[in-house]
Write a protein that holds these residues in place. Structure first.
Motif, PDB file in Angstrom:
ATOM      1  N   HIS A 111       0.784  -1.230   0.000  1.00 36.79           N
ATOM      2  CA  HIS A 111       0.000   0.000   0.000  1.00 36.79           C
ATOM      3  C   HIS A 111       0.818   1.284   0.000  1.00 36.79           C
ATOM      4  N   LYS A 148       2.702  -0.352  -6.410  1.00 35.61           N
ATOM      5  CA  LYS A 148       1.648   0.319  -7.182  1.00 35.61           C
ATOM      6  C   LYS A 148       1.778   0.005  -8.673  1.00 35.61           C
ATOM      7  N   CYS A 190      -1.209  -2.184 -10.473  1.00 36.86           N
ATOM      8  CA  CYS A 190      -2.189  -1.335 -11.164  1.00 36.86           C
ATOM      9  C   CYS A 190      -2.755  -1.975 -12.424  1.00 36.86           C
ATOM     10  N   ARG A 238      -7.615  -6.762  -8.776  1.00 34.85           N
ATOM     11  CA  ARG A 238      -7.091  -5.529  -8.197  1.00 34.85           C
ATOM     12  C   ARG A 238      -7.921  -5.109  -6.978  1.00 34.85           C
ATOM     13  N   TYR A 253      -6.600   3.667  -2.206  1.00 33.18           N
ATOM     14  CA  TYR A 253      -5.559   2.887  -2.891  1.00 33.18           C
ATOM     15  C   TYR A 253      -5.983   2.572  -4.329  1.00 33.18           C
ATOM     16  N   GLU A 266      -5.512   5.534  -6.392  1.00 28.75           N
ATOM     17  CA  GLU A 266      -4.098   5.724  -6.681  1.00 28.75           C
ATOM     18  C   GLU A 266      -3.643   4.790  -7.794  1.00 28.75           C
ATOM     19  N   LEU A 267      -4.099   3.550  -7.793  1.00 27.74           N
ATOM     20  CA  LEU A 267      -3.737   2.610  -8.847  1.00 27.74           C
ATOM     21  C   LEU A 267      -4.261   3.076 -10.205  1.00 27.74           C
ATOM     22  N   VAL A 305      -1.860   5.708 -11.379  1.00 20.49           N
ATOM     23  CA  VAL A 305      -0.595   5.111 -11.815  1.00 20.49           C
ATOM     24  C   VAL A 305      -0.745   4.493 -13.194  1.00 20.49           C
ATOM     25  N   ALA A 320       4.717   5.460 -10.976  1.00 22.38           N
ATOM     26  CA  ALA A 320       4.183   5.635  -9.629  1.00 22.38           C
ATOM     27  C   ALA A 320       5.202   6.350  -8.759  1.00 22.38           C
ATOM     28  N   ASP A 325       6.200   7.081  -4.490  1.00 25.48           N
ATOM     29  CA  ASP A 325       6.034   6.890  -3.047  1.00 25.48           C
ATOM     30  C   ASP A 325       6.519   8.203  -2.441  1.00 25.48           C
TER      31      ASP A 325
END
Length: 249
Positions: free
Chosen positions: A130, A136, A140, A147, A170, A173-174, A177, A183, A185
C-alpha cells in the motif's frame, strides 16, 4: 502436508531472524528437544543449517547457494541488468528491481547509491503493497476484480503521515498510476525517503517487473524526484526491449 517438512521449514524461517538455541527452536515448533534435534541434524547434513557450539544453530551455506541460483534463473533480472546499472551509474541513486509473486512484491535486484547517505533494503525483502511505488506499478494492471480483491485484503498500516489508509484511496491511486505510466512513493513508506517507479514489460506487453529509484529527501526534494521521470521511463523502456517487448505503433 508433511508435518516433518513443515516443522523443518519453520526452523529455517526462524533461523533467518538470527542464530537460535535448541531450546528456542523447540519452543517455536512446540515439540520435544529430541525431535527438534533430529530435524536439525537432517538440515545440517544438507548444509541448510550450521551448528555453532553444542546447542546453537544458524543458517547454513546451502541456502545462500540456492538463493543465488534462483536469482540467476530470473530472466528479467539478467535482461534488465545493463539498463538498471547504467541508471544507477548516471544518477548515483539506489535502483531496485521488483516482481509480484504469489500476492507479494519482492525486491529481486538492487544497485546501491553512490551517495554517502544510503537506504536500508535488500534483495529478497518484501515491499509493502500500500505504500511503495514498485507495488503500485505491479498491481495497477491486474484485472479489475483481482485488483479490488487485493486492495481490500491489505492491512493499511499507517507508516507515515502520507501513507494510504483505505482500499478506496488505494484503488484511486492505482488508477492514477495506470494512467500516468509511473508511480511515486511520496514519503509514504519511510518519511525521509521518496521513490519513483515504472513498469518493465515482456513480449506480450505484460508487466513483468518494476524498476524504481529511491532517494533520501535531504538529497533531492519531491520536484527533483519527479524530474527524474524521463530518465526512469527510458530505463524501463530499454529494459523492456531486452525482455522481449516491442513498441506498439
Amino acid at each position: 502436508m508433511s508435518q516433518s517438512l513443515d516443522r523443518a521449514l519453520t526452523l529455517v524461517g526462524e533461523l533467518a531472524t538470527g542464530p537460535k538455541t535448541l531450546d528456542e527452536l523447540s519452543n517455536v515448533i512446540e515439540v520435544h528437544k529430541s525431535t527438534t534435534m533430529r530435524l536439525l541434524r537432517t538440515l545440517e547434513s544438507h548444509r541448510f543449517v550450521q551448528r555453532e557450539g553444542v546447542h546453537h544453530y544458524r543458517l547454513g551455506t546451502a541456502l545462500f547457494d540456492l538463493a543465488n541460483r534462483a536469482l540467476e534463473e530470473r530472466d528479467v533480472r539478467r535482461s534488465a541488468e545493463n539498463a538498471l546499472r547504467e541508471l544507477n551509474t548516471r544518477t548515483g541513486y539506489t535502483v531496485h528491481l521488483a516482481s509480484y509473486e504469489d500476492g507479494e512484491v519482492i525486491y529481486i535486484d538492487k544497485y546501491d547509491s553512490t551517495h554517502p547517505m544510503r537506504m536500508y533494503s535488500r534483495i529478497g525483502r518484501r515491499a509493502p503493497l500500500h505504500c511503495t511505488a514498485v507495488a503500485k506499478v505491479l498491481l495497477c494492471e491486474l484485472p479489475e476484480p483481482r485488483r479490488r480483491e487485493v486492495a481490500h485484503s491489505i492491512d493499511y498500516v499507517p507508516l507515515t503521515a502520507n501513507t494510504i489508509t483505505s482500499p478506496e484511496a488505494y484503488l484511486a491511486e492505482l488508477d492514477r498510476v495506470r494512467s500516468a505510466g509511473y508511480a511515486v512513493d511520496n514519503a509514504e513508506h519511510e518519511d525521509f525517503i521518496h521513490c519513483i517507479a515504472a513498469p518493465i514489460r515482456g513480449a506480450r506487453n505484460e508487466v513483468v517487473a518494476a524498476v524504481s529509484m529511491s532517494v533520501p529527501k535531504v538529497l533531492l526534494d519531491f520536484d527533483g524526484l519527479l524530474a527524474l521521470q524521463p530518465d526512469l521511463l527510458a530505463t524501463a523502456r530499454a529494459a523492456s526491449v531486452e525482455c522481449g517487448w516491442s513498441p506498439r505503433e
